[in-house]
Write a protein that holds these residues in place. Sequence first.
Motif, PDB file in Angstrom:
ATOM      1  N   ALA A   1      -3.825   4.742  -4.651  1.00  0.00           N
ATOM      2  CA  ALA A   1      -4.743   3.342  -5.671  1.00  0.00           C
ATOM      3  C   ALA A   1      -6.420   3.563  -5.592  1.00  0.00           C
ATOM      4  O   ALA A   1      -6.638   2.641  -5.500  1.00  0.00           O
TER       5      ALA A   1
ATOM      6  N   ALA B   1       0.312   7.084  -2.432  1.00  0.00           N
ATOM      7  CA  ALA B   1      -0.770   7.456  -3.398  1.00  0.00           C
ATOM      8  C   ALA B   1      -2.154   5.547  -2.885  1.00  0.00           C
ATOM      9  O   ALA B   1      -1.494   4.701  -2.398  1.00  0.00           O
TER      10      ALA B   1
ATOM     11  N   ILE C   1       1.081  -1.239   0.388  1.00  0.00           N
ATOM     12  CA  ILE C   1       0.010  -0.130   0.013  1.00  0.00           C
ATOM     13  C   ILE C   1       0.838   1.524  -0.125  1.00  0.00           C
ATOM     14  O   ILE C   1       1.922   1.663   1.030  1.00  0.00           O
ATOM     15  N   GLY C   2       1.001   2.041  -0.880  1.00  0.00           N
ATOM     16  CA  GLY C   2       1.819   3.169  -0.884  1.00  0.00           C
ATOM     17  C   GLY C   2       1.720   4.148  -1.192  1.00  0.00           C
ATOM     18  O   GLY C   2       0.357   4.368  -0.304  1.00  0.00           O
TER      19      GLY C   2
END
Lengths: 209, 248, 222
Positions: free
Chosen positions: A84, A82, A79-80
Amino acid sequence: MLEAVDLRCERGARTLFRGLGFRLRGGELLRVTGANGTGKTSLLRIVCGLLAPAQGEVRWHGGDIRVLREEFWGRLVYIGHANAIKDDLTAAENLAVSCTLGGSSADDAQVRAALRQLGLAGCEDLPVRALSQGQRRRVALARLVPSGAVPLWVLDEPFTALDAAAVDVVQQLISGHVAGGGAVFYTTHLEASIAAAVSLCIDLDRGAG
Amino acid sequence: MKGNINWFKYSSPQTFYPLAGTLAPWFGALAAVFGAAGLYIGFFVAPTDYQQGEAYRIIFIHVPAAWMSMFLYLVMAFWAGAGLMFNTRLSGMMASALAPTGALFTFIALWTGSLWGKPMWGTYWVWDARLTSELILLFLYFGFMALQAAIDDARRADRAGAVLALVGVVNVPVIYFSVQWWNTLHQGASVSLTKAPTMAATMFAGMIVMAFGFWFYSIAVTLLRVRCIVLERERNSEWVTEYARDFR
Amino acid sequence: MLAVLRCVIRRDLLLAARRRSDVLTVLLFFVIVVSLFPLGAGPEPALLRTIAPGVIWVAALLASMLALNRLFAQDHADGTLEQMLLSATPLGLIVAAKVLAHWLVSGLPLVLMAPVLALQFDLPLPYFGVLVLSLALGTPVLSLIGAIGAALTLGVRGGGALLALLVLPLYVPVLIIGAGAVEAMASGLGAQAYLLLLAAFLVVAAAFAPWVAAVALRISVE
């Protein structure tokens, strides 16, 4: 199960870190700290295989992740920074899509349960455009709920934009995952307290620790 | 085994830089010699063509330039592909150094082609298969250079350019044959280069010598350009700092 | 794996359905560009009939290129693309699914619209079938090749114009063969060879372009 050897990272002409290595076993928690621009996100992207290190390699159960590729990515939740998620889709649709893409198919009931667990009851069928920044972050993080079976979680600043209640929920999710034998690799600049048997730390301000 | 070691030794920018500096003037001199010889043969030795008169002499520039334009694209794609495969920094630099020279020769080929077209076909431009595919080749060069220029990160620029160059190389034959097919459908067989009267041996010799001149010129300027690129990209490394200190 | 591909296609179609204006803009662009040619070239029916296949094809080329920007840009901006890169499903297949969804919303409407525009150019009715078929075979090739360009120019400044510079030269064979199909029929040669060639382009492009675009995406996201 995850091991990094002698990593060096260059962005532009700058060397962010060199000689960085660590070993992360199941049931362990690894926190990366450091000021802005020290390469926290770059390290995470190297660990996921999104970014090639200028030197060194990351190994998953002894195999180079750049060779394993899909085999490794199937064991990973990332989970970055951003979220998404798409403004035009509802929270439930977004979560269903990201679960399917990540390989952990969740049916509608599971998706709704996950959203409720993150405190999004009542928002499931709203377009994400109508949600606040913190609520969007919760939608992204809700993916962790049905991903308990995925051994490695890599989370980039999971607690940003979250209120105290949501931080609690996410901390519980993380410690639950670690207690169940999973490994979590995350960055934060918050002093968060997550219950875990083994907790490692890499401080990029001081070099590898 | 020894050859192997040497190969990798010179694939590092630091060792290649002085080597390129030594070689460039020699290739430059060769280019001047071959170019002068080629022009001499072209203008003074080769006989006047009975059909086209003196105007045909432009082929001593035109044909070698057209050869080089295609050859250099292949060389560029080769270096780009090697860079993508072996992850060597120098290969990408070679590819980006070759592109402007390739585009230059493509432009020369088009320009001289249209100058030659005026006396031959009575018009500066015909949608001849060769001219058209040469024009598209020029666009491909421009695309490669524009893509590299638009990307700030050198590594990404090299790798993205490499993908484009390889896609281009696959496409060039397809483009050529489709243009040729289209062209024959539209015009019927008009005057074509292949149907020119059989070439005198001296004419052919002139073009070959000229092609060598162009080739050596390409090597020389590419080496010089690679030196600039090496300095630019490695400006933060120790050896460049030392090199710059010696200059002062 | 199929579930992932179905999910990607469904999601992209759903997004397009919620943003209908994007689809309509491309279609309108196509209609307007085609309608400008009679105004520029003069209204003689004989002339219009001759240039019709070329004009419609060039306009379809430009319109499908205009839509390319959307293929990866939004997913790149909101981080979904990273999730696709980290999926256990091979990226080439995901790209293929995205291209298919993209063609359904940006290419297929052009194919369906073409006969109406051909009427404006007084193209004889028997040619409509070949025109539609050539576009139906050719526009997916444009989307597939365009995906490589879109992947290479992702997040690059001046992306739109740069994309055109990269992609349009590569479109030339499709344009020549596609417009040639209609012209060949007009000159009594039969369009079969052209259509088969277009189909061959489509097969080759479908087999390779998604993988090349996948490589390009990994380079661009790094």
